[in-house]
Design a protein around this motif. Structure first.
Motif, PDB file in Angstrom:
ATOM      1  N   SER A 140       1.553 -42.913  20.474  1.00 16.84           N
ATOM      2  CA  SER A 140       0.981 -42.181  22.046  1.00 16.84           C
ATOM      3  C   SER A 140       0.805 -40.730  21.745  1.00 16.84           C
ATOM      4  CB  SER A 140       1.951 -42.603  22.873  1.00 16.84           C
ATOM      5  OG  SER A 140       3.119 -42.176  22.800  1.00 16.84           O
ATOM      6  N   ARG A 141       1.649 -40.128  20.924  1.00 16.22           N
ATOM      7  CA  ARG A 141       1.590 -38.584  20.791  1.00 16.22           C
ATOM      8  C   ARG A 141       1.456 -38.628  19.189  1.00 16.22           C
ATOM      9  NH1 ARG A 141       6.974 -36.005  22.761  1.00 16.22           N
ATOM     10  NH2 ARG A 141       5.458 -34.052  22.530  1.00 16.22           N
ATOM     11  N   LYS A 142       0.584 -37.558  18.641  1.00 17.63           N
ATOM     12  CA  LYS A 142       0.057 -37.501  17.556  1.00 17.63           C
ATOM     13  C   LYS A 142       0.200 -36.042  16.871  1.00 17.63           C
ATOM     14  CE  LYS A 142      -3.052 -41.512  18.116  1.00 17.63           C
ATOM     15  NZ  LYS A 142      -4.456 -42.001  17.436  1.00 17.63           N
ATOM     16  N   GLY A 148       4.094 -29.823  14.989  1.00 21.18           N
ATOM     17  CA  GLY A 148       5.246 -30.860  14.599  1.00 21.18           C
ATOM     18  C   GLY A 148       6.478 -30.101  14.420  1.00 21.18           C
ATOM     19  N   THR A 149       7.605 -31.073  14.483  1.00 21.63           N
ATOM     20  CA  THR A 149       9.062 -30.389  14.170  1.00 21.63           C
ATOM     21  C   THR A 149       9.583 -31.314  13.041  1.00 21.63           C
ATOM     22  OG1 THR A 149       9.102 -29.879  16.482  1.00 21.63           O
ATOM     23  CG2 THR A 149      11.354 -30.005  15.172  1.00 21.63           C
ATOM     24  N   VAL A 150      10.113 -30.886  12.002  1.00 26.58           N
ATOM     25  CA  VAL A 150      10.872 -31.805  10.920  1.00 26.58           C
ATOM     26  C   VAL A 150      12.308 -31.980  11.536  1.00 26.58           C
ATOM     27  CG1 VAL A 150      11.582 -31.451   8.700  1.00 26.58           C
ATOM     28  CG2 VAL A 150       9.574 -30.426   9.214  1.00 26.58           C
ATOM     29  N   THR A 151      12.468 -33.348  11.610  1.00 23.23           N
ATOM     30  CA  THR A 151      13.739 -33.819  11.990  1.00 23.23           C
ATOM     31  C   THR A 151      14.687 -34.016  11.110  1.00 23.23           C
ATOM     32  OG1 THR A 151      12.831 -36.113  12.676  1.00 23.23           O
ATOM     33  CG2 THR A 151      12.691 -34.328  14.344  1.00 23.23           C
ATOM     34  N   PHE A 152      14.128 -34.522   9.750  1.00 23.52           N
ATOM     35  CA  PHE A 152      14.836 -34.805   8.787  1.00 23.52           C
ATOM     36  C   PHE A 152      14.301 -34.604   7.540  1.00 23.52           C
ATOM     37  CE2 PHE A 152      16.077 -38.081   5.529  1.00 23.52           C
ATOM     38  CZ  PHE A 152      17.588 -38.367   5.913  1.00 23.52           C
ATOM     39  N   ASP A 153      15.160 -33.966   6.548  1.00 18.96           N
ATOM     40  CA  ASP A 153      14.522 -33.818   5.361  1.00 18.96           C
ATOM     41  C   ASP A 153      15.647 -33.885   4.252  1.00 18.96           C
ATOM     42  OD1 ASP A 153      13.241 -32.520   3.001  1.00 18.96           O
ATOM     43  OD2 ASP A 153      12.881 -30.598   4.036  1.00 18.96           O
ATOM     44  N   SER A 154      15.582 -34.931   3.261  1.00 18.78           N
ATOM     45  CA  SER A 154      16.916 -35.052   2.584  1.00 18.78           C
ATOM     46  C   SER A 154      16.289 -35.363   1.142  1.00 18.78           C
ATOM     47  CB  SER A 154      17.709 -36.190   3.071  1.00 18.78           C
ATOM     48  OG  SER A 154      18.906 -36.206   2.537  1.00 18.78           O
ATOM     49  N   THR A 155      17.068 -35.053   0.300  1.00 19.59           N
ATOM     50  CA  THR A 155      16.641 -35.215  -1.156  1.00 19.59           C
ATOM     51  C   THR A 155      17.723 -35.975  -2.182  1.00 19.59           C
ATOM     52  OG1 THR A 155      15.219 -33.311  -1.323  1.00 19.59           O
ATOM     53  CG2 THR A 155      16.158 -34.016  -3.630  1.00 19.59           C
ATOM     54  N   ILE A 156      17.424 -36.976  -2.562  1.00 20.58           N
ATOM     55  CA  ILE A 156      18.332 -37.659  -3.336  1.00 20.58           C
ATOM     56  C   ILE A 156      17.534 -38.016  -4.606  1.00 20.58           C
ATOM     57  CG2 ILE A 156      17.840 -39.976  -2.314  1.00 20.58           C
ATOM     58  CD1 ILE A 156      20.804 -40.756  -2.743  1.00 20.58           C
ATOM     59  N   SER A 157      18.198 -37.541  -5.777  1.00 23.88           N
ATOM     60  CA  SER A 157      17.579 -38.008  -7.170  1.00 23.88           C
ATOM     61  C   SER A 157      16.131 -37.268  -7.244  1.00 23.88           C
ATOM     62  CB  SER A 157      17.336 -39.418  -7.383  1.00 23.88           C
ATOM     63  OG  SER A 157      16.855 -39.685  -8.591  1.00 23.88           O
ATOM     64  N   SER A 165       8.526 -34.984  13.963  1.00 28.90           N
ATOM     65  CA  SER A 165       8.204 -35.445  15.156  1.00 28.90           C
ATOM     66  C   SER A 165       6.991 -34.510  15.536  1.00 28.90           C
ATOM     67  CB  SER A 165       9.422 -35.184  15.985  1.00 28.90           C
ATOM     68  OG  SER A 165       9.044 -35.150  17.664  1.00 28.90           O
ATOM     69  N   PRO A 166       6.065 -35.206  16.547  1.00 28.05           N
ATOM     70  CA  PRO A 166       4.828 -34.401  17.119  1.00 28.05           C
ATOM     71  C   PRO A 166       5.284 -33.573  18.060  1.00 28.05           C
ATOM     72  CG  PRO A 166       4.691 -36.625  17.865  1.00 28.05           C
ATOM     73  CD  PRO A 166       6.022 -36.651  16.726  1.00 28.05           C
ATOM     74  N   GLY A 167       6.572 -33.564  18.531  1.00 27.91           N
ATOM     75  CA  GLY A 167       6.927 -32.637  19.733  1.00 27.91           C
ATOM     76  C   GLY A 167       8.178 -32.024  19.182  1.00 27.91           C
ATOM     77  N   ASP A 168       9.080 -31.448  19.780  1.00 29.84           N
ATOM     78  CA  ASP A 168      10.097 -30.560  19.605  1.00 29.84           C
ATOM     79  C   ASP A 168      11.343 -31.126  19.124  1.00 29.84           C
ATOM     80  OD1 ASP A 168       8.568 -28.704  20.366  1.00 29.84           O
ATOM     81  OD2 ASP A 168       9.334 -28.729  22.487  1.00 29.84           O
ATOM     82  N   THR A 169      11.598 -32.644  19.720  1.00 29.63           N
ATOM     83  CA  THR A 169      12.623 -33.330  19.212  1.00 29.63           C
ATOM     84  C   THR A 169      12.387 -35.005  18.611  1.00 29.63           C
ATOM     85  OG1 THR A 169      12.942 -34.265  21.398  1.00 29.63           O
ATOM     86  CG2 THR A 169      14.169 -32.706  20.972  1.00 29.63           C
ATOM     87  N   GLU A 170      13.213 -35.466  17.711  1.00 28.04           N
ATOM     88  CA  GLU A 170      13.070 -36.742  16.930  1.00 28.04           C
ATOM     89  C   GLU A 170      12.551 -37.711  18.202  1.00 28.04           C
ATOM     90  OE1 GLU A 170      16.434 -37.232  14.970  1.00 28.04           O
ATOM     91  OE2 GLU A 170      17.266 -38.640  16.379  1.00 28.04           O
ATOM     92  N   ASP A 171      11.500 -38.528  17.650  1.00 29.32           N
ATOM     93  CA  ASP A 171      11.059 -39.397  18.672  1.00 29.32           C
ATOM     94  C   ASP A 171      10.967 -40.937  17.743  1.00 29.32           C
ATOM     95  OD1 ASP A 171       9.460 -41.179  20.301  1.00 29.32           O
ATOM     96  OD2 ASP A 171       8.058 -39.701  20.706  1.00 29.32           O
ATOM     97  N   GLU A 172      11.572 -41.794  17.710  1.00 30.32           N
ATOM     98  CA  GLU A 172      11.568 -43.001  17.038  1.00 30.32           C
ATOM     99  C   GLU A 172      10.269 -43.638  17.111  1.00 30.32           C
ATOM    100  OE1 GLU A 172      14.519 -46.224  18.024  1.00 30.32           O
ATOM    101  OE2 GLU A 172      15.076 -44.688  19.828  1.00 30.32           O
ATOM    102  N   PHE A 173       9.415 -43.562  18.273  1.00 32.20           N
ATOM    103  CA  PHE A 173       8.251 -44.405  18.286  1.00 32.20           C
ATOM    104  C   PHE A 173       7.219 -43.514  18.033  1.00 32.20           C
ATOM    105  CE2 PHE A 173      11.281 -46.135  21.476  1.00 32.20           C
ATOM    106  CZ  PHE A 173      11.318 -47.281  21.147  1.00 32.20           C
ATOM    107  N   LEU A 195       7.514 -46.137  11.666  1.00 28.58           N
ATOM    108  CA  LEU A 195       8.502 -47.045  11.199  1.00 28.58           C
ATOM    109  C   LEU A 195       9.909 -46.737  12.023  1.00 28.58           C
ATOM    110  CD1 LEU A 195       7.811 -47.430   7.417  1.00 28.58           C
ATOM    111  CD2 LEU A 195       7.088 -48.692   9.348  1.00 28.58           C
ATOM    112  N   GLY A 196       9.848 -45.548  12.695  1.00 31.85           N
ATOM    113  CA  GLY A 196      11.130 -45.099  13.351  1.00 31.85           C
ATOM    114  C   GLY A 196      11.975 -44.013  12.864  1.00 31.85           C
ATOM    115  N   LEU A 197      13.111 -43.774  12.880  1.00 33.14           N
ATOM    116  CA  LEU A 197      13.956 -42.735  12.245  1.00 33.14           C
ATOM    117  C   LEU A 197      14.565 -43.143  11.038  1.00 33.14           C
ATOM    118  CD1 LEU A 197      15.357 -41.149  15.396  1.00 33.14           C
ATOM    119  CD2 LEU A 197      13.378 -40.812  14.389  1.00 33.14           C
ATOM    120  N   PRO A 198      14.652 -42.448   9.717  1.00 27.31           N
ATOM    121  CA  PRO A 198      15.441 -42.606   8.748  1.00 27.31           C
ATOM    122  C   PRO A 198      16.886 -42.876   9.044  1.00 27.31           C
ATOM    123  CG  PRO A 198      13.993 -40.683   8.318  1.00 27.31           C
ATOM    124  CD  PRO A 198      13.872 -40.936   9.806  1.00 27.31           C
TER     125      PRO A 198
END
Length: 277
Positions: A140-142, A148-157, A165-173, A195-198
């Motif tokens: 509904s928000r694109k 956009g706001t980066v709410t998660f950024d993680s590196t493994i291997s 998120s298209p807004g200011d806070t994380e939004d699982e939908f 798919l939601g939140l990591p």
């Protein structure tokens, strides 16, 4: 004579024991180092440290192996420079070329990157670069090239997961999720529903979750949607768990369902693997 023979046997035993003890003291225990395979198509394990030696195994790209150190001189194979290395993968012990292996000390402790939209734009300057289709995006928000706001950024291997998120806070939908291998995009949920939140990254997989529910004076329901993307097989799986209760009018009714499926990479169901109601 018998006494002398007993003394000689005792001396021999002591000498051999000392030799064995000194040998143990001189032995060096090599502690294996965890490394990650970085080879499209997998990495071969050979019987001897030679490119023409018998192949005794193939390690999938992204797998973790135990390394016991490099041997022989440095060389270049298929554009990669390194040395032969004694390794162990599962129950196979042999030799692989270190040019296709990465030392990795972040396997059990993912390092959080700087959560800024600018760092994401360095990898993907424009949404057009990943064939973004506004009509297929079910949010509904694109997201746009300027928001956009980066709410998660993680590196493994060699993998990196970024959620925006298209807004200011994380939004699982409405969140957008991106999976990169060596900074090359291998999966995104941009052209489908979010798919939601990591929630976790482990065992070559990243898990996402959406959770919602509702309650009134007489009833309540809770629905959990889990998704899992496998870095190695590039397979997306989905799961929905639903529970509801009705407890008015002297009733105690409940309903639950649990469904799992393999999804196409556009989010549509490819094959149902579990369905219980």
């Amino acid at each position: 004579m018998k006494k002398l023979l007993t003394i000689l046997i005792g001396i021999t035993f002591l000498v051999n024991s000392c030799k064995e003890s000194n040998s143990k003291k001189d032995a060096v225990l090599i502690k294996p180092v965890k490394m990650v395979v970085n080879a499209n198509g997998g990495l071969r394990i050979r019987k001897s440290p030679d490119v023409n030696s018998e192949k005794i195994g193939l390690i999938p790209d992204g797998s973790i192996i135990d390394s016991y150190g490099e041997i022989l001189n440095e060389m270049t194979i298929d554009g990669k420079t390194g040395k032969w290395m004694k390794i162990k993968y599962l129950d196979i012990v042999g030799y692989s070329f270190s040019g296709f292996l990465i030392h990795e000390d972040k396997l059990s402790n993912p390092v959080e990157n700087e959560k800024t939209i600018d760092s994401f734009r360095k990898i993907i300057p424009s949404l057009e670069d990943i064939n973004y289709d506004y009509e297929k995006d079910k949010r509904s928000r694109k997201l746009t090239d300027y928001t956009g706001t980066v709410t998660f950024d993680s590196t493994i291997s060699i993998y990196r997961v970024i959620s925006i998120s298209p807004g200011d806070t994380e939004d699982e939908f409405n969140n957008y999720n991106f999976v990169f291998k060596n900074n090359k995009l291998i999966f995104s949920d941009m052209n489908m529903q979010s798919l939601g939140l990591p929630v976790s990254i482990e065992n070559h997989k990243v898990k996402f979750q959406r959770y919602f529910g509702c309650a009134t004076d007489c009833d309540e329901y809770v629905q959990t949607e889990n998704y899992e993307f496998n870095f190695l097989s590039l397979v997306l799986t989905g799961e929905t768990i639903y529970d509801s209760k009705y407890f008015c009018e002297n009733k105690n009714e409940s309903y639950s369902s649990h469904k799992k499926w393999i999804a196409n990479l556009d989010g549509t169901v490819k094959e149902v693997i579990f369905d219980k109601k």
